[in-house]
Design a protein around this motif. Sequence first.
Motif, PDB file in Angstrom:
ATOM      1  N   PHE A  45      54.827  11.027  50.859  1.00 52.89           N
ATOM      2  CA  PHE A  45      53.483  11.540  51.169  1.00 52.89           C
ATOM      3  C   PHE A  45      53.042  11.062  52.550  1.00 52.89           C
ATOM      4  O   PHE A  45      52.602  11.858  53.398  1.00 52.89           O
ATOM      5  CB  PHE A  45      52.467  11.073  50.125  1.00 52.89           C
ATOM      6  CG  PHE A  45      52.685  11.604  48.738  1.00 52.89           C
ATOM      7  CD1 PHE A  45      53.541  12.669  48.484  1.00 52.89           C
ATOM      8  CD2 PHE A  45      52.020  11.029  47.658  1.00 52.89           C
ATOM      9  CE1 PHE A  45      53.718  13.148  47.196  1.00 52.89           C
ATOM     10  CE2 PHE A  45      52.185  11.509  46.365  1.00 52.89           C
ATOM     11  CZ  PHE A  45      53.043  12.564  46.134  1.00 52.89           C
ATOM     12  N   ALA A  46      53.138   9.750  52.770  1.00 58.94           N
ATOM     13  CA  ALA A  46      52.679   9.195  54.055  1.00 58.94           C
ATOM     14  C   ALA A  46      53.537   9.707  55.204  1.00 58.94           C
ATOM     15  O   ALA A  46      53.044   9.952  56.320  1.00 58.94           O
ATOM     16  CB  ALA A  46      52.722   7.665  54.002  1.00 58.94           C
ATOM     17  N   HIS A  47      54.817   9.877  54.927  1.00 61.15           N
ATOM     18  CA  HIS A  47      55.732  10.396  55.941  1.00 61.15           C
ATOM     19  C   HIS A  47      55.310  11.811  56.377  1.00 61.15           C
ATOM     20  O   HIS A  47      55.216  12.107  57.578  1.00 61.15           O
ATOM     21  CB  HIS A  47      57.149  10.402  55.346  1.00 61.15           C
ATOM     22  CG  HIS A  47      58.182  11.036  56.215  1.00 61.15           C
ATOM     23  ND1 HIS A  47      58.862  10.333  57.184  1.00 61.15           N
ATOM     24  CD2 HIS A  47      58.656  12.308  56.257  1.00 61.15           C
ATOM     25  CE1 HIS A  47      59.714  11.146  57.787  1.00 61.15           C
ATOM     26  NE2 HIS A  47      59.609  12.353  57.245  1.00 61.15           N
ATOM     27  N   CYS A  48      55.050  12.668  55.411  1.00 66.98           N
ATOM     28  CA  CYS A  48      54.637  14.046  55.741  1.00 66.98           C
ATOM     29  C   CYS A  48      53.304  14.042  56.485  1.00 66.98           C
ATOM     30  O   CYS A  48      53.117  14.774  57.468  1.00 66.98           O
ATOM     31  CB  CYS A  48      54.511  14.888  54.465  1.00 66.98           C
ATOM     32  SG  CYS A  48      56.079  15.217  53.624  1.00 66.98           S
ATOM     33  N   VAL A  83      50.295  21.662  55.039  1.00 64.57           N
ATOM     34  CA  VAL A  83      49.162  20.792  54.697  1.00 64.57           C
ATOM     35  C   VAL A  83      48.754  21.059  53.242  1.00 64.57           C
ATOM     36  O   VAL A  83      48.516  20.127  52.469  1.00 64.57           O
ATOM     37  CB  VAL A  83      47.991  21.036  55.671  1.00 64.57           C
ATOM     38  CG1 VAL A  83      46.837  20.091  55.347  1.00 64.57           C
ATOM     39  CG2 VAL A  83      48.451  20.868  57.122  1.00 64.57           C
ATOM     40  N   TYR A  84      48.738  22.324  52.866  1.00 69.60           N
ATOM     41  CA  TYR A  84      48.332  22.659  51.494  1.00 69.60           C
ATOM     42  C   TYR A  84      49.349  22.144  50.470  1.00 69.60           C
ATOM     43  O   TYR A  84      48.985  21.694  49.385  1.00 69.60           O
ATOM     44  CB  TYR A  84      48.185  24.174  51.326  1.00 69.60           C
ATOM     45  CG  TYR A  84      47.151  24.800  52.239  1.00 69.60           C
ATOM     46  CD1 TYR A  84      45.977  24.112  52.589  1.00 69.60           C
ATOM     47  CD2 TYR A  84      47.335  26.068  52.757  1.00 69.60           C
ATOM     48  CE1 TYR A  84      45.034  24.690  53.426  1.00 69.60           C
ATOM     49  CE2 TYR A  84      46.384  26.660  53.597  1.00 69.60           C
ATOM     50  CZ  TYR A  84      45.243  25.965  53.927  1.00 69.60           C
ATOM     51  OH  TYR A  84      44.304  26.534  54.750  1.00 69.60           O
ATOM     52  N   LYS A  85      50.636  22.251  50.809  1.00 69.63           N
ATOM     53  CA  LYS A  85      51.641  21.765  49.849  1.00 69.63           C
ATOM     54  C   LYS A  85      51.549  20.249  49.684  1.00 69.63           C
ATOM     55  O   LYS A  85      51.754  19.725  48.590  1.00 69.63           O
ATOM     56  CB  LYS A  85      53.045  22.185  50.283  1.00 69.63           C
ATOM     57  CG  LYS A  85      53.366  23.632  49.902  1.00 69.63           C
ATOM     58  CD  LYS A  85      54.848  23.981  50.104  1.00 69.63           C
ATOM     59  CE  LYS A  85      55.165  24.052  51.580  1.00 69.63           C
ATOM     60  NZ  LYS A  85      56.561  24.452  51.831  1.00 69.63           N
ATOM     61  N   LEU A  86      51.247  19.578  50.780  1.00 66.74           N
ATOM     62  CA  LEU A  86      51.048  18.126  50.644  1.00 66.74           C
ATOM     63  C   LEU A  86      49.826  17.848  49.778  1.00 66.74           C
ATOM     64  O   LEU A  86      49.868  16.967  48.897  1.00 66.74           O
ATOM     65  CB  LEU A  86      50.894  17.476  52.029  1.00 66.74           C
ATOM     66  CG  LEU A  86      50.610  15.967  51.990  1.00 66.74           C
ATOM     67  CD1 LEU A  86      51.732  15.204  51.274  1.00 66.74           C
ATOM     68  CD2 LEU A  86      50.420  15.403  53.402  1.00 66.74           C
ATOM     69  N   ILE A  87      48.759  18.585  49.984  1.00 70.35           N
ATOM     70  CA  ILE A  87      47.560  18.390  49.158  1.00 70.35           C
ATOM     71  C   ILE A  87      47.895  18.648  47.687  1.00 70.35           C
ATOM     72  O   ILE A  87      47.472  17.908  46.789  1.00 70.35           O
ATOM     73  CB  ILE A  87      46.414  19.308  49.633  1.00 70.35           C
ATOM     74  CG1 ILE A  87      45.929  18.842  51.017  1.00 70.35           C
ATOM     75  CG2 ILE A  87      45.256  19.303  48.624  1.00 70.35           C
ATOM     76  CD1 ILE A  87      44.856  19.736  51.619  1.00 70.35           C
ATOM     77  N   HIS A 150      49.434  29.093  49.112  1.00 73.45           N
ATOM     78  CA  HIS A 150      49.661  27.655  48.925  1.00 73.45           C
ATOM     79  C   HIS A 150      48.347  26.894  48.754  1.00 73.45           C
ATOM     80  O   HIS A 150      48.290  25.919  48.005  1.00 73.45           O
ATOM     81  CB  HIS A 150      50.503  27.092  50.082  1.00 73.45           C
ATOM     82  CG  HIS A 150      51.972  27.336  49.892  1.00 73.45           C
ATOM     83  ND1 HIS A 150      52.664  26.868  48.801  1.00 73.45           N
ATOM     84  CD2 HIS A 150      52.869  28.013  50.636  1.00 73.45           C
ATOM     85  CE1 HIS A 150      53.935  27.234  48.890  1.00 73.45           C
ATOM     86  NE2 HIS A 150      54.099  27.938  49.987  1.00 73.45           N
ATOM     87  N   LEU A 151      47.309  27.346  49.430  1.00 70.50           N
ATOM     88  CA  LEU A 151      45.990  26.744  49.219  1.00 70.50           C
ATOM     89  C   LEU A 151      45.566  26.908  47.756  1.00 70.50           C
ATOM     90  O   LEU A 151      45.066  25.958  47.125  1.00 70.50           O
ATOM     91  CB  LEU A 151      44.970  27.417  50.157  1.00 70.50           C
ATOM     92  CG  LEU A 151      43.497  27.068  49.920  1.00 70.50           C
ATOM     93  CD1 LEU A 151      43.242  25.594  50.216  1.00 70.50           C
ATOM     94  CD2 LEU A 151      42.574  27.947  50.784  1.00 70.50           C
ATOM     95  N   LEU A 152      45.805  28.082  47.217  1.00 71.51           N
ATOM     96  CA  LEU A 152      45.401  28.320  45.829  1.00 71.51           C
ATOM     97  C   LEU A 152      46.220  27.455  44.867  1.00 71.51           C
ATOM     98  O   LEU A 152      45.681  26.927  43.885  1.00 71.51           O
ATOM     99  CB  LEU A 152      45.561  29.804  45.469  1.00 71.51           C
ATOM    100  CG  LEU A 152      44.860  30.822  46.384  1.00 71.51           C
ATOM    101  CD1 LEU A 152      44.862  32.204  45.740  1.00 71.51           C
ATOM    102  CD2 LEU A 152      43.450  30.394  46.744  1.00 71.51           C
ATOM    103  N   ARG A 412      55.675  18.153  46.218  1.00 69.86           N
ATOM    104  CA  ARG A 412      54.895  18.691  45.099  1.00 69.86           C
ATOM    105  C   ARG A 412      55.767  18.852  43.859  1.00 69.86           C
ATOM    106  O   ARG A 412      55.285  18.754  42.734  1.00 69.86           O
ATOM    107  CB  ARG A 412      54.198  20.003  45.481  1.00 69.86           C
ATOM    108  CG  ARG A 412      55.132  21.161  45.782  1.00 69.86           C
ATOM    109  CD  ARG A 412      54.338  22.443  46.068  1.00 69.86           C
ATOM    110  NE  ARG A 412      55.239  23.575  46.234  1.00 69.86           N
ATOM    111  CZ  ARG A 412      54.944  24.826  45.903  1.00 69.86           C
ATOM    112  NH1 ARG A 412      53.771  25.118  45.383  1.00 69.86           N
ATOM    113  NH2 ARG A 412      55.815  25.798  46.102  1.00 69.86           N
ATOM    114  N   THR A 413      57.059  19.103  44.056  1.00 67.44           N
ATOM    115  CA  THR A 413      57.946  19.299  42.908  1.00 67.44           C
ATOM    116  C   THR A 413      58.234  17.973  42.208  1.00 67.44           C
ATOM    117  O   THR A 413      58.169  17.873  40.970  1.00 67.44           O
ATOM    118  CB  THR A 413      59.255  19.957  43.375  1.00 67.44           C
ATOM    119  OG1 THR A 413      58.924  21.179  44.046  1.00 67.44           O
ATOM    120  CG2 THR A 413      60.170  20.250  42.197  1.00 67.44           C
ATOM    121  N   LEU A 414      58.546  16.946  42.986  1.00 69.12           N
ATOM    122  CA  LEU A 414      58.829  15.650  42.374  1.00 69.12           C
ATOM    123  C   LEU A 414      57.591  15.108  41.663  1.00 69.12           C
ATOM    124  O   LEU A 414      57.700  14.447  40.625  1.00 69.12           O
ATOM    125  CB  LEU A 414      59.334  14.667  43.430  1.00 69.12           C
ATOM    126  CG  LEU A 414      60.742  15.001  43.959  1.00 69.12           C
ATOM    127  CD1 LEU A 414      61.094  14.112  45.152  1.00 69.12           C
ATOM    128  CD2 LEU A 414      61.785  14.853  42.858  1.00 69.12           C
TER     129      LEU A 414
END
Lengths: 639, 639
Positions: A45-48, A83-87, A150-152, A412-414
């Motif tokens: 997470f922090a890396h992304c 950004v959305y996938k990280l969120i 991806h936002l949704l 997001r998958t993990l």
Amino acid sequence: MNDNAPRNAPVAPRRGTRRGLALDELTLAEGFWRDRQRTNADATFAHCLAWMERLGWIANFDRVAESDTAGPRPGWQFSDSEVYKLIEALAWESGRSGDARAEAILESLVDRIAAAQDEDGYLNTCYGHEGQAPRYSDLSSGHELYCTGHLLQAAVARVRTAGEDELVAIARRAADHVCREFGPDANTGICGHPEIEVGLAELGRALDEPRYLEQARLFIERRGRGTLAPVALLDASYFQDDKPVREADVWRGHAVRALYLAAGAVDVAVDTDDAELFDAVARQWDRSVERRTYLTGGMGSRHQDEGFGEDWELPPDRAYCETCAGIASVMVSWRLHLATGDVRYADLIERTLYNVIAASPAEDGRSFFYANPLHQRTAAGDVRPDAVNPRAEGGARAPWFDVSCCPTNLARTLATWQAYTATVDGDEVSLLQYAPGLLRVALESGELALDIATAYPHEGTIRITVREAPEGPVRLRLRIPSWATGATLHDGHEAHPASPGWATTQLRRGDTLTLELPTTPRLTWPDERIDAVRGCVAVEKGPLVLCAESIDLPEGWPIESLRLDTGTPPQPNGDGATVQVSKAATPLPHQGAVPYRATPDPSEAPDTAELQLIPYHRWAQRGSSTMRIFLPVQAARNA
Amino acid sequence: MNDNAPRNAPVAPRRGTRRGLALDELTLAEGFWRDRQRTNADATFAHCLAWMERLGWIANFDRVAESDTAGPRPGWQFSDSEVYKLIEALAWESGRSGDARAEAILESLVDRIAAAQDEDGYLNTCYGHEGQAPRYSDLSSGHELYCTGHLLQAAVARVRTAGEDELVAIARRAADHVCREFGPDANTGICGHPEIEVGLAELGRALDEPRYLEQARLFIERRGRGTLAPVALLDASYFQDDKPVREADVWRGHAVRALYLAAGAVDVAVDTDDAELFDAVARQWDRSVERRTYLTGGMGSRHQDEGFGEDWELPPDRAYCETCAGIASVMVSWRLHLATGDVRYADLIERTLYNVIAASPAEDGRSFFYANPLHQRTAAGDVRPDAVNPRAEGGARAPWFDVSCCPTNLARTLATWQAYTATVDGDEVSLLQYAPGLLRVALESGELALDIATAYPHEGTIRITVREAPEGPVRLRLRIPSWATGATLHDGHEAHPASPGWATTQLRRGDTLTLELPTTPRLTWPDERIDAVRGCVAVEKGPLVLCAESIDLPEGWPIESLRLDTGTPPQPNGDGATVQVSKAATPLPHQGAVPYRATPDPSEAPDTAELQLIPYHRWAQRGSSTMRIFLPVQAARNA
């Protein structure tokens, strides 16, 4: 409406009685997936976040908020989606584990995104503002609806784990905007990259808003009619605009696009009870998995368009097998499994989880494979840890990419791995994926708690103890993978043979079951129609595809000299296997300068050796190397 | 200075005693190449002209002349080069055959080009004028110097066949401009697409202008130092900017770029007596031909970058083998042969002429293959004769392409075919390629005229009658191709065995020689390191690679079901061969849904049939089809 739909899970169909696991229904203990999930939260997470800050992809939102968009904008047109996938990953992680770091990052990102949303709900940092091209002026390549999708999905994660908050409100406005702009009487276009469909459908489920499902349905129906402007040298199949989903027989073109589209189509088909549409996707799965899928579960045979090839076109060296396509394949198979309960979908999910998804991230969670070839001819150069890499050819995990879809997709998958491990249907629980931990689910007749102890995938013993169970009859089904010939289930009294498919048993409190899946290394042969691996064989062990890596070869043996002695069975060795190999004889001189001649190569192979094969997911962890999964067999000579 | 340099030929090195044939030294009689050369002049020239007029690529010159460049410009940034390649073809044709139509088109095109040249010699319709990007503002992708290189090659054709005229004057001004702009003390950049090097070197030879050679040398030396800005997702090897020419060991990246660069490097190395540079290219040829070249002579294993793959990466289905790369390969091999006399270069030229270059144009000269795969899995869709096609995937000849480099490249190559058929060195003539006709060359001691009668490549008998010969000793060398084991040369008295390499004889007026090259169809086996065709074999006949085409298969036999019975020798049949094949048994059911299982496929193959193989260059002439060159052998099963 499926009242069983889990509160805390990425996919919750509105029809059907089978539901997936909620993320908090399985608490993982130490093991293969717990390790990866922890690294994901602790490092990835922090890396992304750091890379997206550094490259200005997050600041793009700030610039829109500050009306400062006249100058050049960093990142590709689809960088918002990262950004959305990280969120989304942060939301699932925070919701599942209560990780306060994830929650803090999430909130700060949502604030910055919120400030960039236009009054009418449009939210995109690349189009529609001063100095930018107009909104929806390039549906083929603009990726605006893709980003919105991806936002949704991020908002789905939030509403299902934390309820309606600012992110959900942003997504509502964005989805309403899409419905207005692309509704039945408005713009009839579609996005070059599917994703909005699956995002709208699931947000509609999560918010109980049928308009979103209807809009997803419209996008699905409009596709395949050749309305997208061609992109460079690629034809309409690149973005599945060559044929309507309900008419197609096989996946083709860009693999991630094809699979996101298929996932959205299943959602729409299930919720609208559209059997024709559902059967179309199921048919596409059948043929694509039979003829266009690698042993690893990887999909995408071509680099050129990141796409599927023709039937049986499965080159191991030029396999693209994008990490994101593996993730998207799980998305599709999971939806099909929920709707049908067919064990084959769960089989493919397992294959993909262990041999594509687990292969991508480095042990430290800070570099990733983008492509996942099955044969590396030349060792990749070293990747500079501080540089953005071009879309990788394969062979080296890189910290970040020019097009960097895979790291956040993995994140997001993990974070949601638990969701795919079991289903619940009335008083029946089906275990699909095996990992140690405590499973606690509410069944119709009461709560069931199972203690699962296993060193899977490295060992094949899975011991299940029933900690709590309702009074009435409760059924447990255990998936016996298609490779697990000779499995047994010991019910506490005696061992029963368990054939591939399902092993079913009744549960009572205090029961202890032991499933034994065979993990003796085994030879796996390709269908003869796969020309690219003719005369070759692979070695698998449990769910793991093994490979030979140059670092383990005898001195002076190039990877292409390896010949597998199939007469000597592979022996278990750690998490891999030991096999007997020989070194191919020196080829005859060519006739003329080209590598072809009037006589076949000699068949004697003088040098022999033992060779350690390792799980494919671990390759290239010990430095740059050459590698191959399919090994030519010693006997299959050119004569 | 090589005083022997021919007046009328595309390549005339300044050093060395061996010279290529002038175009008018061989008058072709009816046969394989005369047909193609006639179709080229009768159909292809007008076809190319019509398409370039229709698409506005020629009018681009008019717009520059009229200062009307503010609006959008049709065509890619390199479309000027197509006009120049057509002019080159027209110049050679007009010079060789006196074709008045060609001459008229040429003169009209030159007038329009002349009007577009800027005062300082710069000539490009895409840069440097109102509404356009500045000159040389995008060296990586702009292709300005590439276009200029083709202009210079066109001028070479003109000055060698018609003397100095308007086209030559235009080229002089353009070359002088390049020398000023990119000279030792000026812009140190290079062009993303090599071509200027070979153009400058040859124009320098043709005009006896050493500055041009020196400028070519500078471009060669500057390359390989990573100065070109990266293009999208490709690294510096794409345009050979990763390593200096003199340090590289193998060709890599975009095949046409690599080969044009190599051709220019040989020109520079020969004329400057730079053995290190020459040896570098010769070394690259050795390794690339041994490990990165298809049986057809085709080069380029990857679609993604139109490029070479790794060593032994030679997939038949995804072979790119661009027609232009075949042409460029002939350019390089021809230059290396002129410098060394090594027969292997002429062998590869023959392989490429018959199996890449002859394969591309349709019989009517109005549609073309761009890619030349060795295995077509799915029949290509029909090509609309009226449409511009995307860069073809292979399988269908198309009238014109979005990037349409191949048609005009074929046009100039076919117009100069005679040049590559023989060399002259003092009183020695070496015949390299066989075609019927009258060869008439001026040797040191007088004129030699040879009548050549042959139905080559369809028959292997070549009868040579000496019509005229000088008094003194004259040596004739006949190339015995590397595949021609068992050839004989009958000198009028007796037959002598002739091994691959050279058959040498003394000539006297009235002599009649008969060379017999074996054209019995033969099996050709790939080096075992070529993974993609393991367990397969090809059939060749003389210089022709044969293939199986679906139209010739028994009803209900898909192309992938074919297994070749190598125990029954292929029999000659027309211009192809008849082979014994069997149909692969129905594959076993898969284990799970993916096409892999625990047992190898069965080896019995019940149905057998005779199958007609045809020359590869004729495939897809009878309609859309599937095809393969390498056939799996019946015996080589997965066990």
